[in-house]
Design a protein around this motif. Sequence first.
Motif, PDB file in Angstrom:
ATOM      1  N   ASN A  90      -6.219   1.817  16.079  1.00  0.00           N
ATOM      2  CA  ASN A  90      -6.547   1.018  14.815  1.00  0.00           C
ATOM      3  C   ASN A  90      -5.194   0.266  14.315  1.00  0.00           C
ATOM      4  OD1 ASN A  90      -7.917   0.128  12.800  1.00  0.00           O
ATOM      5  ND2 ASN A  90      -8.397   2.262  11.797  1.00  0.00           N
ATOM      6  N   LYS A  91      -4.727  -0.755  14.992  1.00  0.00           N
ATOM      7  CA  LYS A  91      -3.624  -1.247  14.703  1.00  0.00           C
ATOM      8  C   LYS A  91      -3.567  -2.503  14.923  1.00  0.00           C
ATOM      9  CE  LYS A  91       1.550  -1.519  16.092  1.00  0.00           C
ATOM     10  NZ  LYS A  91       2.132  -1.456  14.578  1.00  0.00           N
ATOM     11  N   PRO A  92      -3.716  -3.283  13.684  1.00  0.00           N
ATOM     12  CA  PRO A  92      -4.314  -4.832  13.675  1.00  0.00           C
ATOM     13  C   PRO A  92      -3.365  -5.589  13.968  1.00  0.00           C
ATOM     14  CG  PRO A  92      -4.792  -3.636  11.518  1.00  0.00           C
ATOM     15  CD  PRO A  92      -3.994  -2.770  12.129  1.00  0.00           C
ATOM     16  N   ASN A  93      -1.878  -5.064  14.084  1.00  0.00           N
ATOM     17  CA  ASN A  93      -0.897  -6.429  14.269  1.00  0.00           C
ATOM     18  C   ASN A  93      -0.254  -6.282  15.664  1.00  0.00           C
ATOM     19  OD1 ASN A  93       0.543  -3.877  13.617  1.00  0.00           O
ATOM     20  ND2 ASN A  93       2.286  -4.843  12.964  1.00  0.00           N
ATOM     21  N   VAL A  94      -1.118  -5.868  16.480  1.00  0.00           N
ATOM     22  CA  VAL A  94      -0.483  -6.070  17.947  1.00  0.00           C
ATOM     23  C   VAL A  94      -0.362  -7.360  18.292  1.00  0.00           C
ATOM     24  CG1 VAL A  94      -0.834  -5.359  20.406  1.00  0.00           C
ATOM     25  CG2 VAL A  94      -1.222  -3.742  18.680  1.00  0.00           C
ATOM     26  N   ARG A  95       0.801  -8.104  18.651  1.00  0.00           N
ATOM     27  CA  ARG A  95       0.993  -9.356  18.699  1.00  0.00           C
ATOM     28  C   ARG A  95       0.759 -10.020  20.406  1.00  0.00           C
ATOM     29  NH1 ARG A  95       0.069 -10.116  14.332  1.00  0.00           N
ATOM     30  NH2 ARG A  95      -1.435 -11.289  15.361  1.00  0.00           N
ATOM     31  N   PHE A  96       0.912  -8.916  21.147  1.00  0.00           N
ATOM     32  CA  PHE A  96       0.763  -9.369  22.595  1.00  0.00           C
ATOM     33  C   PHE A  96       0.488  -8.065  23.547  1.00  0.00           C
ATOM     34  CE2 PHE A  96       5.206  -8.029  21.969  1.00  0.00           C
ATOM     35  CZ  PHE A  96       5.600  -7.218  22.974  1.00  0.00           C
ATOM     36  N   VAL A  97      -0.221  -8.339  24.581  1.00  0.00           N
ATOM     37  CA  VAL A  97      -0.853  -7.329  25.791  1.00  0.00           C
ATOM     38  C   VAL A  97      -0.411  -7.938  26.812  1.00  0.00           C
ATOM     39  CG1 VAL A  97      -2.796  -6.531  26.656  1.00  0.00           C
ATOM     40  CG2 VAL A  97      -2.601  -6.143  24.214  1.00  0.00           C
TER      41      VAL A  97
ATOM     42  N   GLU B 122      -1.015 -13.216  21.975  1.00  0.00           N
ATOM     43  CA  GLU B 122      -1.032 -13.594  23.464  1.00  0.00           C
ATOM     44  C   GLU B 122      -1.396 -12.482  24.529  1.00  0.00           C
ATOM     45  OE1 GLU B 122       1.541 -16.878  24.953  1.00  0.00           O
ATOM     46  OE2 GLU B 122       2.759 -15.249  25.460  1.00  0.00           O
ATOM     47  N   ALA B 123      -2.185 -12.919  25.260  1.00  0.00           N
ATOM     48  CA  ALA B 123      -2.525 -11.796  26.341  1.00  0.00           C
ATOM     49  C   ALA B 123      -1.625 -12.620  27.647  1.00  0.00           C
ATOM     50  CB  ALA B 123      -3.953 -11.746  26.521  1.00  0.00           C
ATOM     51  N   LEU B 124      -0.676 -11.761  28.387  1.00  0.00           N
ATOM     52  CA  LEU B 124      -0.128 -12.324  29.513  1.00  0.00           C
ATOM     53  C   LEU B 124      -0.410 -11.500  30.669  1.00  0.00           C
ATOM     54  CD1 LEU B 124       2.129 -13.887  31.311  1.00  0.00           C
ATOM     55  CD2 LEU B 124       3.652 -12.032  30.138  1.00  0.00           C
ATOM     56  N   LEU B 125      -0.959 -11.944  31.930  1.00  0.00           N
ATOM     57  CA  LEU B 125      -1.161 -11.083  33.034  1.00  0.00           C
ATOM     58  C   LEU B 125      -0.213 -11.517  34.265  1.00  0.00           C
ATOM     59  CD1 LEU B 125      -3.261  -9.808  34.914  1.00  0.00           C
ATOM     60  CD2 LEU B 125      -4.491 -11.770  35.084  1.00  0.00           C
ATOM     61  N   LEU B 126       0.257 -10.576  34.785  1.00  0.00           N
ATOM     62  CA  LEU B 126       1.146 -10.810  35.880  1.00  0.00           C
ATOM     63  C   LEU B 126       0.324 -10.760  37.309  1.00  0.00           C
ATOM     64  CD1 LEU B 126       4.647  -9.182  35.201  1.00  0.00           C
ATOM     65  CD2 LEU B 126       3.874 -11.736  34.595  1.00  0.00           C
ATOM     66  N   TYR B 127       0.028 -11.858  37.865  1.00  0.00           N
ATOM     67  CA  TYR B 127      -1.067 -11.569  39.146  1.00  0.00           C
ATOM     68  C   TYR B 127      -0.338 -11.701  40.423  1.00  0.00           C
ATOM     69  CZ  TYR B 127      -5.310 -12.709  41.413  1.00  0.00           C
ATOM     70  OH  TYR B 127      -6.441 -12.489  42.358  1.00  0.00           O
ATOM     71  N   ASP B 128      -0.737 -10.774  40.983  1.00  0.00           N
ATOM     72  CA  ASP B 128      -0.422 -10.862  42.671  1.00  0.00           C
ATOM     73  C   ASP B 128      -1.425 -10.518  43.480  1.00  0.00           C
ATOM     74  OD1 ASP B 128       1.054 -10.258  44.882  1.00  0.00           O
ATOM     75  OD2 ASP B 128       2.504  -8.887  44.211  1.00  0.00           O
ATOM     76  N   PRO B 129      -1.611 -11.408  44.309  1.00  0.00           N
ATOM     77  CA  PRO B 129      -2.752 -11.053  45.297  1.00  0.00           C
ATOM     78  C   PRO B 129      -2.414  -9.644  46.237  1.00  0.00           C
ATOM     79  CG  PRO B 129      -2.114 -13.329  45.495  1.00  0.00           C
ATOM     80  CD  PRO B 129      -1.152 -12.677  44.616  1.00  0.00           C
ATOM     81  N   GLY B 130      -1.003  -9.466  46.228  1.00  0.00           N
ATOM     82  CA  GLY B 130      -0.895  -8.066  46.939  1.00  0.00           C
ATOM     83  C   GLY B 130      -1.562  -6.785  46.133  1.00  0.00           C
ATOM     84  N   ASP B 131      -1.487  -6.991  44.707  1.00  0.00           N
ATOM     85  CA  ASP B 131      -2.308  -5.952  43.984  1.00  0.00           C
ATOM     86  C   ASP B 131      -3.932  -6.004  44.142  1.00  0.00           C
ATOM     87  OD1 ASP B 131      -0.068  -5.335  42.716  1.00  0.00           O
ATOM     88  OD2 ASP B 131      -0.290  -6.654  41.180  1.00  0.00           O
ATOM     89  N   VAL B 132      -4.338  -7.217  44.453  1.00  0.00           N
ATOM     90  CA  VAL B 132      -5.859  -7.609  44.930  1.00  0.00           C
ATOM     91  C   VAL B 132      -6.160  -6.734  46.266  1.00  0.00           C
ATOM     92  CG1 VAL B 132      -7.591  -9.057  45.666  1.00  0.00           C
ATOM     93  CG2 VAL B 132      -5.940  -9.660  43.801  1.00  0.00           C
ATOM     94  N   ALA B 133      -5.212  -6.678  47.007  1.00  0.00           N
ATOM     95  CA  ALA B 133      -5.771  -6.306  48.378  1.00  0.00           C
ATOM     96  C   ALA B 133      -5.522  -4.555  48.317  1.00  0.00           C
ATOM     97  CB  ALA B 133      -4.778  -6.672  49.448  1.00  0.00           C
ATOM     98  N   TRP B 134      -4.841  -4.332  47.306  1.00  0.00           N
ATOM     99  CA  TRP B 134      -4.734  -2.817  47.301  1.00  0.00           C
ATOM    100  C   TRP B 134      -5.840  -2.138  46.421  1.00  0.00           C
ATOM    101  CZ3 TRP B 134      -4.206   0.234  42.418  1.00  0.00           C
ATOM    102  CH2 TRP B 134      -3.789   1.544  42.720  1.00  0.00           C
TER     103      TRP B 134
END
Length: 605
Positions: A294-301, A328-340
């Motif tokens: 219950n924290k309304p002011n989270v500005r980024f994930v 903002e929602a930032l995703l760091l994407y690596d196909p290596g993570d996908v394989a795992w």
Amino acid sequence: MSESSLSKVLAEVFGYTSFREGQLQVIEAVMQQRDALVLMPTGGGKSLCYQLPALVGEGLTVVISPLISLMQDQVEALQAMGIAAAALNNGISPEASQLISTQLNQHQIRLLYVSPERALQPYFMRQLQQWPVRLIAIDEAHCISQWGHDFRPEYGQLGQLREALPQVPFMALTATADAATEADIISRLKLHDPVVYKGSFDRPNIRYVVEEKYKPFKQVTDYIKRQRGASGIVYCGSRKKVEELAEKLSREGIRAAGYHAGMEHDWRQDVLRRFVRDDLDVVVATVAFGMGINKPNVRFVVHFDVPRSVEGYYQETGRAGRDGLAAEALLLYDPGDVAWIKSVIFEHPDEERRRIELHKFAAMQALGEAQTCRRLVLLNYFNEHRNEPCGNCDICLDPPRQYDGTVDAQKVLSCIYRVGQRYGVTHIIDVLRGSKSQRLVELGHDKLSTFGIGADQSHEYWLGVVRQLIHRGYVVQNIQQYSVLQLTEAARPILRGEIALQLAQPRINLAVSKPRVADRGDYDKVLFRRLRALRKAIADAEEVPPFVVFNDTSLVEMAVHYPTDDEAMLAITGVGQKKLERYGQEFIAAIVAYLDAEEEPILNL
């Protein structure tokens, strides 16, 4: 009760001038003793759907919630508005528990929060049968379903409550449910002809951004520093990464702490408390952290690792911007993570569960690799079809630039072929860039015709090219053989030069993010900071989270409209009669003092 009467309670108690979409429809169903299934996005106002009806009729509303901290936050916020609310859980003293029980027996409590474990205790169910229960509300209801992304066995047993209280209407609420999860919730809770409300899954205030993951610790550190003290959450796929990243961020002077299920309970509770009360800026966590925060002011994930489902990603990113301000929602994407992740899913013994998880993860992979508006891909997953790009994701703000990538592709494909299709991404790039590593020389790969032919570009550049070739089906990563790269039949015409190939220019340094995601230009930021400091001082003195006093939306409106009397203050979103009486004069005084200081003439001595 008429709509005008409900609107009056909404304004006087909660401080809102109008209902959000769907709220009135659900509230009216409750007033008619109907069961309901409510699907609203995080921050969409689900809790009001059971809180307001609890105030306008006789009886007790019981809310089943998964986390003690969430219950306590909600109870404190309700009590600040003058509402008789309480929570029964293991975190309160025997004396406090006895007092609440006495108040319940005397019908003095309107809203009671309990955990699913407490709700299923035989003694407690007998108590419920004696109290005048008018509604059972089950929050985070996706936990009921085995197809939900956060299935909890004790939630799955809540159908027993319907057997104990057959005449009491039930309301199930969640922010995320696909068709299978929705059907499972209705079945397991034995909902009778429920009113089903499905709100839009769109959170237009959240900007969705995906970056290539190449130096993740540095990427995350630089990103957080640009936020200049805004609240944020970083999700990692393992406890080890949580601890490493939290330590590195702390060494960089960032107010950060780690959170995962392996840590001591008291430590976790302390981290959560400090975060909710704005004493920490960043929590680095596994997905054990966050449900119902219950924290309304989270500005980024930030997602340091790719999530295993779109539902999980949506639920976690939805913890940003619940106050409706920019996030903002930032995703760091690596196909290596996908394989795992795929290799982990393949190890699941249940074939049906494996099939469902692979399907869900394939959808998440498609979102991460999308070359079209990410919001459209996300909404499409939840069967909310739109045609117009959102204008607020990385693809819309900075469309990938296409180029003739035929030669680059031929270099990569040829290199994979020359090394016998027996090596992974890093080795292929090392050969292309002419690395003189000991292993490469020992293998004789410095003698290959492809050695050094890509030395004019960086490692990150070639990583982007390789990933696109994987995404396009010209190359596969063989999970069973340590993710070695292998050519598919589709690569043959590219190598022969029979067809040209358009690729997206590799995006090494994305510059989509503004310096600070919450930076709006239409309010007085100096006044906002002063009001924020006042709010923090009041909250600390009362030992409650800052949003219990006022949330950021209220402070922003004050910094736009400068309310200097009671009437003007009541017009601010989130300011009801009780909050005006409790906090209004201090904030009015602060605004008046600020305006007076602004008007003082500057003396030229």
